[in-house]
Design a protein around this motif. Structure first.
Motif, PDB file in Angstrom:
ATOM      1  N   SER A  40      10.355   0.024  -2.719  1.00 10.90           N
ATOM      2  CA  SER A  40      10.810   0.312  -1.362  1.00 10.90           C
ATOM      3  C   SER A  40       9.737  -0.078  -0.360  1.00 10.90           C
ATOM      4  O   SER A  40       8.537  -0.013  -0.655  1.00 10.90           O
ATOM      5  CB  SER A  40      11.148   1.796  -1.195  1.00 10.90           C
ATOM      6  OG  SER A  40       9.970   2.586  -1.121  1.00 10.90           O
ATOM      7  N   ALA A  41      10.179  -0.483   0.823  1.00 18.78           N
ATOM      8  CA  ALA A  41       9.235  -0.873   1.869  1.00 18.78           C
ATOM      9  C   ALA A  41       8.357   0.302   2.262  1.00 18.78           C
ATOM     10  O   ALA A  41       7.165   0.134   2.546  1.00 18.78           O
ATOM     11  CB  ALA A  41      10.004  -1.401   3.083  1.00 18.78           C
ATOM     12  N   GLN A  42       8.917   1.488   2.264  1.00 12.31           N
ATOM     13  CA  GLN A  42       8.160   2.671   2.660  1.00 12.31           C
ATOM     14  C   GLN A  42       7.028   2.958   1.676  1.00 12.31           C
ATOM     15  O   GLN A  42       5.883   3.216   2.073  1.00 12.31           O
ATOM     16  CB  GLN A  42       9.093   3.885   2.743  1.00 12.31           C
ATOM     17  CG  GLN A  42       8.414   5.164   3.215  1.00 12.31           C
ATOM     18  CD  GLN A  42       9.391   6.322   3.326  1.00 12.31           C
ATOM     19  OE1 GLN A  42      10.549   6.227   2.929  1.00 12.31           O
ATOM     20  NE2 GLN A  42       8.920   7.437   3.880  1.00 12.31           N
ATOM     21  N   SER A  43       7.315   2.892   0.381  1.00 12.89           N
ATOM     22  CA  SER A  43       6.281   3.180  -0.614  1.00 12.89           C
ATOM     23  C   SER A  43       5.209   2.090  -0.621  1.00 12.89           C
ATOM     24  O   SER A  43       4.018   2.377  -0.781  1.00 12.89           O
ATOM     25  CB  SER A  43       6.901   3.323  -2.005  1.00 12.89           C
ATOM     26  OG  SER A  43       7.472   2.110  -2.443  1.00 12.89           O
ATOM     27  N   VAL A  44       5.605   0.849  -0.434  1.00  8.86           N
ATOM     28  CA  VAL A  44       4.634  -0.247  -0.396  1.00  8.86           C
ATOM     29  C   VAL A  44       3.709  -0.095   0.807  1.00  8.86           C
ATOM     30  O   VAL A  44       2.482  -0.238   0.686  1.00  8.86           O
ATOM     31  CB  VAL A  44       5.361  -1.613  -0.366  1.00  8.86           C
ATOM     32  CG1 VAL A  44       4.378  -2.737  -0.035  1.00  8.86           C
ATOM     33  CG2 VAL A  44       6.034  -1.883  -1.708  1.00  8.86           C
ATOM     34  N   GLU A  45       4.264   0.212   1.951  1.00 12.92           N
ATOM     35  CA  GLU A  45       3.444   0.354   3.164  1.00 12.92           C
ATOM     36  C   GLU A  45       2.477   1.522   3.029  1.00 12.92           C
ATOM     37  O   GLU A  45       1.312   1.427   3.420  1.00 12.92           O
ATOM     38  CB  GLU A  45       4.349   0.558   4.381  1.00 12.92           C
ATOM     39  CG  GLU A  45       3.591   0.639   5.702  1.00 12.92           C
ATOM     40  CD  GLU A  45       2.721  -0.571   5.969  1.00 12.92           C
ATOM     41  OE1 GLU A  45       1.609  -0.396   6.533  1.00 12.92           O
ATOM     42  OE2 GLU A  45       3.135  -1.697   5.615  1.00 12.92           O
ATOM     43  N   ALA A  46       2.933   2.642   2.475  1.00 13.00           N
ATOM     44  CA  ALA A  46       2.051   3.793   2.290  1.00 13.00           C
ATOM     45  C   ALA A  46       0.905   3.456   1.347  1.00 13.00           C
ATOM     46  O   ALA A  46      -0.250   3.849   1.571  1.00 13.00           O
ATOM     47  CB  ALA A  46       2.851   4.977   1.751  1.00 13.00           C
ATOM     48  N   ALA A  47       1.191   2.723   0.279  1.00 11.73           N
ATOM     49  CA  ALA A  47       0.145   2.335  -0.666  1.00 11.73           C
ATOM     50  C   ALA A  47      -0.852   1.379  -0.022  1.00 11.73           C
ATOM     51  O   ALA A  47      -2.070   1.500  -0.226  1.00 11.73           O
ATOM     52  CB  ALA A  47       0.766   1.689  -1.898  1.00 11.73           C
ATOM     53  N   LEU A  48      -0.367   0.434   0.766  1.00  8.04           N
ATOM     54  CA  LEU A  48      -1.265  -0.524   1.417  1.00  8.04           C
ATOM     55  C   LEU A  48      -2.231   0.169   2.368  1.00  8.04           C
ATOM     56  O   LEU A  48      -3.385  -0.237   2.496  1.00  8.04           O
ATOM     57  CB  LEU A  48      -0.448  -1.583   2.161  1.00  8.04           C
ATOM     58  CG  LEU A  48       0.315  -2.578   1.279  1.00  8.04           C
ATOM     59  CD1 LEU A  48       1.171  -3.491   2.135  1.00  8.04           C
ATOM     60  CD2 LEU A  48      -0.646  -3.398   0.418  1.00  8.04           C
ATOM     61  N   GLN A  49      -1.773   1.221   3.023  1.00  4.67           N
ATOM     62  CA  GLN A  49      -2.668   1.962   3.904  1.00  4.67           C
ATOM     63  C   GLN A  49      -3.824   2.569   3.113  1.00  4.67           C
ATOM     64  O   GLN A  49      -4.964   2.595   3.586  1.00  4.67           O
ATOM     65  CB  GLN A  49      -1.891   3.051   4.638  1.00  4.67           C
ATOM     66  CG  GLN A  49      -0.922   2.515   5.686  1.00  4.67           C
ATOM     67  CD  GLN A  49      -0.157   3.617   6.394  1.00  4.67           C
ATOM     68  OE1 GLN A  49      -0.440   4.803   6.223  1.00  4.67           O
ATOM     69  NE2 GLN A  49       0.832   3.241   7.197  1.00  4.67           N
ATOM     70  N   GLN A  50      -3.556   3.038   1.902  1.00  3.96           N
ATOM     71  CA  GLN A  50      -4.627   3.584   1.064  1.00  3.96           C
ATOM     72  C   GLN A  50      -5.549   2.489   0.536  1.00  3.96           C
ATOM     73  O   GLN A  50      -6.776   2.624   0.551  1.00  3.96           O
ATOM     74  CB  GLN A  50      -4.020   4.350  -0.118  1.00  3.96           C
ATOM     75  CG  GLN A  50      -3.255   5.599   0.264  1.00  3.96           C
ATOM     76  CD  GLN A  50      -2.816   6.376  -0.958  1.00  3.96           C
ATOM     77  OE1 GLN A  50      -3.632   6.797  -1.781  1.00  3.96           O
ATOM     78  NE2 GLN A  50      -1.513   6.560  -1.109  1.00  3.96           N
ATOM     79  N   ILE A  51      -4.953   1.406   0.072  1.00  2.74           N
ATOM     80  CA  ILE A  51      -5.747   0.323  -0.519  1.00  2.74           C
ATOM     81  C   ILE A  51      -6.668  -0.302   0.519  1.00  2.74           C
ATOM     82  O   ILE A  51      -7.815  -0.672   0.213  1.00  2.74           O
ATOM     83  CB  ILE A  51      -4.816  -0.751  -1.121  1.00  2.74           C
ATOM     84  CG1 ILE A  51      -3.990  -0.142  -2.255  1.00  2.74           C
ATOM     85  CG2 ILE A  51      -5.626  -1.938  -1.640  1.00  2.74           C
ATOM     86  CD1 ILE A  51      -2.841  -1.028  -2.713  1.00  2.74           C
TER      87      ILE A  51
END
Length: 264
Positions: A40-51
Motif C-alpha cells: 500500500s502507498a500508505q505503508s510504503v510512505e511511512a517506511a520511507l520516512q523511517q528509512i
C-alpha cells in the motif's frame, strides 16, 4: 570492518516493517541506494520516512507492488529494471493444523514465499551476471530446518527456498554474483509480537512472560534465551550484501539464536 555500499543499488521486498525495514535501513546506512516494496502507498510512505531519517546517502524510494503475484512482480521489475542487491524478504506464515491446510492455502504459501523470489531472481540475476557483481538473498527461517508441526506448509516453503538458493548459486558460480539464504529464529517483529500478545491474553500473562513460555515450549533448543531484534538479523544481511562477503555463496546462514541442533 567498514562496509561500503556506495554506488550500489538494492531492492528489499516487503520492507515496510519488521526485518525487511531493518535491512533497508542498514543497507542505506552502508551507502546503498535502496528501493523498498510494499502493498500500500500508505505503508510504503511511512517506511520511507523511517528509512530516510538519517542524512547521507541518496534517499530510499518505494514501489507499491506485491511480488507475491506475477502481476506485482512485473510492476516491481518495470519500476526498477536493474539492481545490484536483491533481498527477497517477502513471506507469510500462520499456525494451521496440518489436516486443515487445504490446497488453496498450500498454493498461496508457495506462491508468496517461494515463487516471489523465483520471479525476481530470474530477472535480476541476469543483469548481475552480465555486470560481474551482485548479491541475492532469500530471508528464510530456522523453520526450514526444524519444520514446525503447527505450520508445516510454512516450513516446507522455507525449505524449498533454501533449495532454490543453493541451485541458483550453482547456476551463477564464478560470475561474481553470490546467492545465500538467511535463517532468522523468533524475532521481535510486529507480526510476532501481535501473536505473542494474543497468546498472552489467552493465558492471562504478560507479553514478556509469554515470549519466554513460547521459547520453552516451542523452541526449547534455543541458546539465546530471547527473541532477536530485527536489527540483529539485518546486520547479517548487510554483511552478506557487502564486498567483504564475496566468498560466501550457496550458504544457509543462521541468525536463529542457536535453535538448530547442528554444529555444521
Amino acid at each position: 570492518m567498514q562496509i561500503n555500499l556506495d554506488n550500489r543499488t538494492a531492492l528489499v521486498t516487503a520492507a515496510t516493517k519488521g526485518i525487511g525495514l531493518a535491512i533497508a535501513v542498514g543497507l542505506r546506512q552502508a551507502g546503498a541506494t535502496v528501493t523498498i516494496s510494499g502493498r500500500s502507498a500508505q505503508s510504503v510512505e511511512a517506511a520511507l520516512q523511517q528509512i530516510n531519517q538519517q542524512p547521507g546517502p541518496p534517499p530510499a524510494t518505494g514501489v507499491v507492488a506485491d511480488p507475491g503475484t506475477a502481476e506485482g512482480a512485473a510492476t516491481l521489475i518495470a519500476a526498477r529494471p536493474e539492481v545490484d542487491i536483491l533481498v527477497n524478504n517477502l513471506g507469510i506464515y500462520g499456525a494451521v493444523p496440518f489436516f486443515e491446510i487445504d490446497d488453496a492455502q498450500w498454493q498461496t504459501m508457495m506462491e508468496v514465499n517461494l515463487l516471489s523470489g523465483v520471479r525476481l531472481a530470474r530477472h535480476y540475476a541476469r543483469g548481475m551476471q552480465q555486470r560481474g557483481w551482485g548479491r541475492i538473498q532469500f530471508i528464510s527461517s530456522e523453520s526450514a530446518l526444524n519444520i514446525p508441526a503447527e505450520m508445516v506448509h510454512y516450513g516446507v516453503s522455507k525449505a524449498a527456498m533454501q533449495g532454490l538458493a543453493r541451485g541458483l548459486a550453482k547456476v551463477l558460480a564464478g560470475s561474481g554474483v553470490t546467492v545465500n539464504t538467511i535463517l532468522p529464529g523468533p524475532t521481535r517483529t510486529e507480526g510476532a509480537m501481535a501473536m505473542m500478545a494474543a497468546m498472552a491474553a489467552e493465558r492471562g500473562i504478560g507479553i514478556e512472560q509469554m515470549e519466554q513460555r513460547f521459547l520453552q515450549e516451542n523452541r526449547p533448543s534455543g541458546l539465546l534465551g530471547r527473541f532477536a531484534t530485527p536489527e540483529e538479523v539485518a546486520a547479517m544481511s548487510v554483511y552478506v550484501a557487502s564486498p567483504q562477503a564475496s566468498a560466501t555463496t550457496g550458504a544457509a546462514l543462521r541468525v536463529d539464536g542457536g535453535i538448530v541442533e547442528s554444529i555444521a
